[in-house]
Scaffold this motif. Sequence first.
Motif, PDB file in Angstrom:
ATOM      1  N   GLN A   1       0.808  -1.214   0.000  1.00 13.79           N
ATOM      2  CA  GLN A   1       0.000   0.000   0.000  1.00 13.79           C
ATOM      3  C   GLN A   1       0.847   1.272   0.000  1.00 13.79           C
ATOM      4  O   GLN A   1       0.334   2.358  -0.261  1.00 13.79           O
ATOM      5  CB  GLN A   1      -0.937  -0.004   1.205  1.00 13.79           C
TER       6      GLN A   1
ATOM      7  N   HIS B   1       0.910  -9.107   4.739  1.00 10.81           N
ATOM      8  CA  HIS B   1      -0.225  -8.174   4.684  1.00 10.81           C
ATOM      9  C   HIS B   1      -0.843  -8.267   3.289  1.00 10.81           C
ATOM     10  O   HIS B   1      -0.637  -7.385   2.447  1.00 10.81           O
ATOM     11  CB  HIS B   1       0.264  -6.758   5.011  1.00 10.81           C
ATOM     12  N   TYR B   2      -1.522  -9.312   3.006  1.00 12.30           N
ATOM     13  CA  TYR B   2      -2.339  -9.525   1.790  1.00 12.30           C
ATOM     14  C   TYR B   2      -1.561  -9.765   0.491  1.00 12.30           C
ATOM     15  O   TYR B   2      -2.188  -9.982  -0.551  1.00 12.30           O
ATOM     16  CB  TYR B   2      -3.269  -8.324   1.519  1.00 12.30           C
TER      17      TYR B   2
ATOM     18  N   ASN C   1      -1.767 -10.338   8.720  1.00 11.98           N
ATOM     19  CA  ASN C   1      -2.701  -9.245   8.955  1.00 11.98           C
ATOM     20  C   ASN C   1      -4.137  -9.670   8.670  1.00 11.98           C
ATOM     21  O   ASN C   1      -4.453 -10.098   7.557  1.00 11.98           O
ATOM     22  CB  ASN C   1      -2.342  -8.054   8.054  1.00 11.98           C
ATOM     23  N   GLU C   2      -4.984  -9.555   9.680  1.00  8.89           N
ATOM     24  CA  GLU C   2      -6.450  -9.591   9.537  1.00  8.89           C
ATOM     25  C   GLU C   2      -7.007 -10.818   8.835  1.00  8.89           C
ATOM     26  O   GLU C   2      -7.705 -10.702   7.815  1.00  8.89           O
ATOM     27  CB  GLU C   2      -6.923  -8.333   8.798  1.00  8.89           C
TER      28      GLU C   2
ATOM     29  N   ASN D   1      -6.660  -4.207  14.870  1.00  2.83           N
ATOM     30  CA  ASN D   1      -6.998  -3.138  13.929  1.00  2.83           C
ATOM     31  C   ASN D   1      -8.459  -2.779  14.151  1.00  2.83           C
ATOM     32  O   ASN D   1      -9.345  -3.615  13.941  1.00  2.83           O
ATOM     33  CB  ASN D   1      -6.807  -3.607  12.478  1.00  2.83           C
TER      34      ASN D   1
ATOM     35  N   TYR E   1     -11.440   0.101  13.376  1.00  8.10           N
ATOM     36  CA  TYR E   1     -11.926   1.296  12.676  1.00  8.10           C
ATOM     37  C   TYR E   1     -13.351   1.645  13.088  1.00  8.10           C
ATOM     38  O   TYR E   1     -13.687   2.816  13.213  1.00  8.10           O
ATOM     39  CB  TYR E   1     -11.896   1.075  11.155  1.00  8.10           C
TER      40      TYR E   1
ATOM     41  N   TRP F   1     -18.508   3.943   7.440  1.00  4.98           N
ATOM     42  CA  TRP F   1     -17.908   3.212   8.561  1.00  4.98           C
ATOM     43  C   TRP F   1     -18.302   3.951   9.841  1.00  4.98           C
ATOM     44  O   TRP F   1     -18.036   5.167   9.966  1.00  4.98           O
ATOM     45  CB  TRP F   1     -16.380   3.169   8.446  1.00  4.98           C
TER      46      TRP F   1
ATOM     47  N   GLU G   1      -3.742  -0.747  14.019  1.00  5.05           N
ATOM     48  CA  GLU G   1      -4.375   0.173  13.060  1.00  5.05           C
ATOM     49  C   GLU G   1      -5.598   0.791  13.718  1.00  5.05           C
ATOM     50  O   GLU G   1      -6.316   0.121  14.467  1.00  5.05           O
ATOM     51  CB  GLU G   1      -4.827  -0.542  11.778  1.00  5.05           C
TER      52      GLU G   1
ATOM     53  N   TRP H   1      -3.460   4.121  11.705  1.00  4.91           N
ATOM     54  CA  TRP H   1      -3.375   3.994  10.251  1.00  4.91           C
ATOM     55  C   TRP H   1      -3.720   5.342   9.678  1.00  4.91           C
ATOM     56  O   TRP H   1      -4.827   5.822   9.934  1.00  4.91           O
ATOM     57  CB  TRP H   1      -4.386   2.937   9.788  1.00  4.91           C
TER      58      TRP H   1
ATOM     59  N   SER I   1      -5.575   2.747  -0.483  1.00  2.53           N
ATOM     60  CA  SER I   1      -6.592   2.031   0.303  1.00  2.53           C
ATOM     61  C   SER I   1      -6.815   0.643  -0.295  1.00  2.53           C
ATOM     62  O   SER I   1      -6.644   0.446  -1.496  1.00  2.53           O
ATOM     63  CB  SER I   1      -7.876   2.859   0.268  1.00  2.53           C
ATOM     64  N   THR I   2      -7.224  -0.298   0.552  1.00  2.00           N
ATOM     65  CA  THR I   2      -7.490  -1.641   0.011  1.00  2.00           C
ATOM     66  C   THR I   2      -8.771  -1.656  -0.808  1.00  2.00           C
ATOM     67  O   THR I   2      -8.976  -2.537  -1.625  1.00  2.00           O
ATOM     68  CB  THR I   2      -7.647  -2.691   1.126  1.00  2.00           C
ATOM     69  N   SER I   3      -9.627  -0.657  -0.590  1.00  2.00           N
ATOM     70  CA  SER I   3     -10.951  -0.743  -1.202  1.00  2.00           C
ATOM     71  C   SER I   3     -11.341   0.502  -1.989  1.00  2.00           C
ATOM     72  O   SER I   3     -12.383   0.504  -2.637  1.00  2.00           O
ATOM     73  CB  SER I   3     -11.995  -0.956  -0.109  1.00  2.00           C
TER      74      SER I   3
ATOM     75  N   LYS J   1      -9.102   8.033  -0.792  1.00  2.00           N
ATOM     76  CA  LYS J   1      -9.474   7.831   0.613  1.00  2.00           C
ATOM     77  C   LYS J   1      -8.170   7.850   1.407  1.00  2.00           C
ATOM     78  O   LYS J   1      -7.378   6.914   1.343  1.00  2.00           O
ATOM     79  CB  LYS J   1     -10.170   6.482   0.771  1.00  2.00           C
TER      80      LYS J   1
ATOM     81  N   TYR K   1      -5.632   8.439   4.844  1.00  2.00           N
ATOM     82  CA  TYR K   1      -5.577   8.154   6.282  1.00  2.00           C
ATOM     83  C   TYR K   1      -4.385   8.804   6.972  1.00  2.00           C
ATOM     84  O   TYR K   1      -4.315   8.809   8.187  1.00  2.00           O
ATOM     85  CB  TYR K   1      -5.431   6.647   6.502  1.00  2.00           C
TER      86      TYR K   1
HETATM   87  C1  BG6 Z   1      -7.365  -2.693   7.331  1.00  2.00           C
HETATM   88  C2  BG6 Z   1      -6.166  -3.134   6.558  1.00  2.00           C
HETATM   89  O1  BG6 Z   1      -8.368  -3.632   7.101  1.00  2.00           O
HETATM   90  O2  BG6 Z   1      -8.017  -1.524   6.956  1.00  2.00           O
HETATM   91  C3  BG6 Z   1      -5.454  -2.032   5.793  1.00  2.00           C
HETATM   92  O3  BG6 Z   1      -5.256  -3.823   7.373  1.00  2.00           O
HETATM   93  C4  BG6 Z   1      -6.492  -1.121   5.170  1.00  2.00           C
HETATM   94  O4  BG6 Z   1      -4.618  -2.638   4.862  1.00  2.00           O
HETATM   95  C5  BG6 Z   1      -7.321  -0.490   6.288  1.00  2.00           C
HETATM   96  O5  BG6 Z   1      -5.939  -0.126   4.363  1.00  2.00           O
HETATM   97  C6  BG6 Z   1      -8.347   0.502   5.813  1.00  2.00           C
HETATM   98  O6  BG6 Z   1      -9.179  -0.067   4.853  1.00  2.00           O
HETATM   99  P1  BG6 Z   1      -9.366   0.626   3.448  1.00  2.00           P
HETATM  100  O7  BG6 Z   1     -10.171  -0.338   2.658  1.00  2.00           O
HETATM  101  O8  BG6 Z   1     -10.067   1.887   3.695  1.00  2.00           O
HETATM  102  O9  BG6 Z   1      -8.003   0.803   2.881  1.00  2.00           O
END
Ligand code: BG6
Length: 484
Positions: free
Chosen positions: A22, A123-124, A168-169, A299, A301, A356, A382, A429, A436-438, A443, A445
């Motif tokens: 990332q 991590h993925y 990770n996760e 982690n 959020y 979220w 995170e 994070w 971002s992963t999604s 987006k 952080y």
């Molecule tokens: C966590 C992951 O699930 O959430 C990170 O460990 C990820 O890799 C973070 O970036 C935030 O999620 P996103 O989808 O907003 O990047």
Amino acid sequence: MAYTTTAFPDGFLWGASTSAYQVEGAAYEDGKKASQQDIINQNNYRERGFATAEVTSDHYHHFREDVALMAEMGLKTYRFSIAWSRVIPDGTGAVNPAGLKFYHDLIDELIAHGIEPIVTLYHYDLPWALVERYGGWISRQVVDDFEAYARLIITEFRDQVKYWTTINEQSIIVQYWTQKCYIPEEHRDNNQLRYQINHHMNLAHAIACNLVHELVPGGMVGSVIGYSPIYPLTSRAEDVMAAQNAHDLRNGYYLDIYFKGKYTDSAMAYLERHGLAPKIEPGDMELIASGTSDMLGINYYASECAKACPDDGTREMRWNGVNLTGKKGDISGFETHPGFYEMCKNPLLDTNDWDWAIDPIGLEYLLRDIWMRYGKPLMVCENGLGAFDMLEADGSVHDPYRIDYLGRHIAAMKRAMDYGVQMLAYCPWSALDLLSTSNGVKKRYGFIYVDRTDDDPRECRRYRKDSFAWYRDVIARNGAGLTL
Ligand code: BG6
């Protein structure tokens, strides 16, 4: 009455977090080969216009500048991951000296600045070669290959790295498996495979714990769980039971492996009843039980919500309240397990632009709950707020929403500590903006703004956000004076 923090214990590790794919970029440089995230993010670019993983924040070329900025913030620790396909480009076999050198240089630089490294092994970003060879985590072969990779890394860095986190996760990998793993189209409806992949990860995790215990005297190791406490939608007994079911399948199922070396009975009974349980081979549970964790990374959020679900519905595991646009309310349906639970929106909590839920008390609640159940030291690996930040003409970035979010979460964590929870570190994070992963790079952080867009990596120039100075002051006060 408002709660205000007093100073944290001496030696508390104030930090920040990133992951390799990332933030690093240099996806095909100096011998690195593709990981599954390079491929997944190429597809994301084509389908949704999100940035690829090719450049991301270009940390590979900017890492000395980034570490200097971390030191300026006063960070005591930095949690990051190692890209398997940078050090062993084909997943097995030849080691890439340039890849190892990058992590040596990074760790040396951190230590020279008085920053303790916390290393995540995975991590993925599985090497793509292993996906091509045998389907990646779907195959049990990956466990042996992970062992060789983990042994290499732990041996290489054991004199400098005390804190190790494994995978990770896993909980989030099971929930969003096509985003976190490359899953060929023909397998995507086979939900049993989600739990099979997770079982392979449990074996890999236990092996890594045993390796740290064998190779790193005084080292500490544990997993990093993606964790949302799950509230019942109402106080009806059926909803409370549904929230417990959701907790057991989404949280307990992982925690019990890490700390008790066994699968949660209720979750396993549900999975067996519906043909979703992993195939477990003789010796697997003994291996898992041998790989005990010294600590846990969390982690956090957002909290989540569940309600009762009638027996006769349809199981839905593809999506759970996912928002791919950042327009509030633009969300998919929710995960549903007929007769067990149905996830839903919590009507009482505000959300960020991606829906979220913002819930600092959820952090206190989960820390106290995990501490009460398992009694092992915890670290927040995170915690953060994704937002559309704006770079002003004078190079400033005003992110009061992030300051508010982080301040209240730190206060919630401190209140958990006042009630006895042992916390080692807080690593929000993310240290700097990243992919971002999604949701691509829009987006954001980070404490450090990285100037790029989804379409154009520009020069990835760094700018300090308002939250950068704020976090520096929080650390200088050792966390005192924050309000929940
Ligand atoms: C966590 C992951 O699930 O959430 C990170 O460990 C990820 O890799 C973070 O970036 C935030 O999620 P996103 O989808 O907003 O990047």
